[in-house]
Design a protein around this motif. Structure first.
Motif, PDB file in Angstrom:
ATOM      1  N   LYS A  85       7.226  14.736  25.406  1.00 64.31           N
ATOM      2  CA  LYS A  85       6.490  15.672  24.567  1.00 64.31           C
ATOM      3  C   LYS A  85       7.430  16.440  23.647  1.00 64.31           C
ATOM      4  CE  LYS A  85       2.762  16.461  27.840  1.00 64.31           C
ATOM      5  NZ  LYS A  85       2.110  17.420  28.716  1.00 64.31           N
ATOM      6  N   ASN A  86       8.669  16.621  24.059  1.00 67.88           N
ATOM      7  CA  ASN A  86       9.596  17.481  23.332  1.00 67.88           C
ATOM      8  C   ASN A  86      10.716  16.720  22.620  1.00 67.88           C
ATOM      9  OD1 ASN A  86       8.156  19.671  24.315  1.00 67.88           O
ATOM     10  ND2 ASN A  86       9.375  19.748  26.171  1.00 67.88           N
ATOM     11  N   GLU A  87      10.519  15.426  22.346  1.00 63.24           N
ATOM     12  CA  GLU A  87      11.571  14.672  21.671  1.00 63.24           C
ATOM     13  C   GLU A  87      11.839  15.209  20.276  1.00 63.24           C
ATOM     14  OE1 GLU A  87      10.947  10.491  21.635  1.00 63.24           O
ATOM     15  OE2 GLU A  87      11.164  10.295  23.795  1.00 63.24           O
ATOM     16  N   ASP A  88      10.771  15.639  19.580  1.00 64.26           N
ATOM     17  CA  ASP A  88      10.931  16.107  18.208  1.00 64.26           C
ATOM     18  C   ASP A  88      11.314  17.578  18.118  1.00 64.26           C
ATOM     19  OD1 ASP A  88      10.165  13.583  17.507  1.00 64.26           O
ATOM     20  OD2 ASP A  88       8.113  14.132  16.987  1.00 64.26           O
ATOM     21  N   SER A  89      11.085  18.329  19.168  1.00 57.12           N
ATOM     22  CA  SER A  89      11.354  19.765  19.098  1.00 57.12           C
ATOM     23  C   SER A  89      12.263  20.205  20.233  1.00 57.12           C
ATOM     24  CB  SER A  89      10.041  20.548  19.161  1.00 57.12           C
ATOM     25  OG  SER A  89       9.412  20.333  20.395  1.00 57.12           O
ATOM     26  N   LYS A  90      12.892  21.330  20.003  1.00 52.06           N
ATOM     27  CA  LYS A  90      13.767  21.912  21.016  1.00 52.06           C
ATOM     28  C   LYS A  90      13.325  23.362  21.230  1.00 52.06           C
ATOM     29  CE  LYS A  90      18.551  23.086  21.924  1.00 52.06           C
ATOM     30  NZ  LYS A  90      19.909  23.150  21.369  1.00 52.06           N
ATOM     31  N   PHE A  91      13.141  23.737  22.482  1.00 51.99           N
ATOM     32  CA  PHE A  91      12.717  25.100  22.773  1.00 51.99           C
ATOM     33  C   PHE A  91      13.877  26.067  22.567  1.00 51.99           C
ATOM     34  CE2 PHE A  91       9.496  22.853  25.258  1.00 51.99           C
ATOM     35  CZ  PHE A  91       8.366  23.556  24.881  1.00 51.99           C
ATOM     36  N   THR A  92      13.598  27.161  21.882  1.00 49.83           N
ATOM     37  CA  THR A  92      14.582  28.239  21.798  1.00 49.83           C
ATOM     38  C   THR A  92      14.268  29.311  22.820  1.00 49.83           C
ATOM     39  OG1 THR A  92      13.257  29.318  20.086  1.00 49.83           O
ATOM     40  CG2 THR A  92      15.048  27.857  19.356  1.00 49.83           C
ATOM     41  N   HIS A  93      13.021  29.317  23.300  1.00 50.26           N
ATOM     42  CA  HIS A  93      12.600  30.260  24.342  1.00 50.26           C
ATOM     43  C   HIS A  93      11.384  29.661  25.033  1.00 50.26           C
ATOM     44  CE1 HIS A  93      12.306  34.204  26.206  1.00 50.26           C
ATOM     45  NE2 HIS A  93      11.006  34.130  26.033  1.00 50.26           N
ATOM     46  N   LYS A  94      11.382  29.669  26.345  1.00 50.05           N
ATOM     47  CA  LYS A  94      10.272  29.076  27.096  1.00 50.05           C
ATOM     48  C   LYS A  94       9.945  29.979  28.271  1.00 50.05           C
ATOM     49  CE  LYS A  94       8.821  24.799  29.253  1.00 50.05           C
ATOM     50  NZ  LYS A  94       9.195  23.454  29.666  1.00 50.05           N
ATOM     51  N   GLU A  95       8.697  30.474  28.338  1.00 52.76           N
ATOM     52  CA  GLU A  95       8.300  31.397  29.398  1.00 52.76           C
ATOM     53  C   GLU A  95       7.256  30.844  30.340  1.00 52.76           C
ATOM     54  OE1 GLU A  95       7.184  35.170  27.880  1.00 52.76           O
ATOM     55  OE2 GLU A  95       9.228  35.692  27.325  1.00 52.76           O
ATOM     56  N   PHE A  96       6.520  29.831  29.967  1.00 52.26           N
ATOM     57  CA  PHE A  96       5.532  29.316  30.901  1.00 52.26           C
ATOM     58  C   PHE A  96       5.857  27.889  31.286  1.00 52.26           C
ATOM     59  CE2 PHE A  96       3.690  28.635  26.704  1.00 52.26           C
ATOM     60  CZ  PHE A  96       3.258  27.329  26.744  1.00 52.26           C
TER      61      PHE A  96
END
Length: 144
Positions: A85-96
């Motif tokens: 799901k996250n191949e195209d994006s990178k989380f800079t902040h993840k809380e849930f």
């Protein structure tokens, strides 16, 4: 109705619960998250509302054993699914985090564990635990 706190250490510490943990500083904070719960008592029942958005109702397990109610998720989110799901994006902040959880509650003596109902709507699991009916004994006392 109270939540059950299980101690995972062999020897409990006298400092346990004294200091609050700042879990925002811990790597992989989301792995520690547990769903928030509201517990209310009404005249005829107890109501538990558990916030678990994003989890399919088929992955939720509710078990009652003696005076203990356990709510848990059956499956953990697989790392491969998360990566796809996250191949195209990178989380800079993840809380849930939609992962495996388990909450345990001690039922009071007045709870009728045979008539528990549950409903899941808009990410809120509502569990209704009816109270046992009080039987009033009416007895005539003979005067001697």
């Amino acid at each position: 109705m109270k939540t059950v706190r299980r101690n995972s250490t062999v020897f409990p510490s006298i400092f346990e619960g004294l200091f609050t943990e700042n879990r925002l500083d811990v790597p992989n904070y989301e792995k520690f998250s547990i769903p928030a719960v509201n517990i209310s008592e009404k005249s005829t029942n107890f109501v538990l509302e558990i916030a678990i958005p994003g989890i399919d109702k088929n992955d939720i397990a509710i078990e009652v054993e003696e005076n203990t109610l356990t709510v848990s998720s059956r499956e953990e989110l697989k790392q491969s699914d998360e990566k796809e799901k996250n191949e195209d994006s990178k989380f800079t902040h993840k809380e849930f985090y939609f992962g495996k959880f388990k909450r345990v509650f001690t039922l009071p003596e007045t709870a009728n564990s045979k008539e528990i109902n549950a409903a899941y709507n808009a990410g809120i699991l509502t569990i209704t635990v009816p109270k046992m009916e009080k039987k009033v004994l009416k007895k005539m006392v003979e005067i001697s």
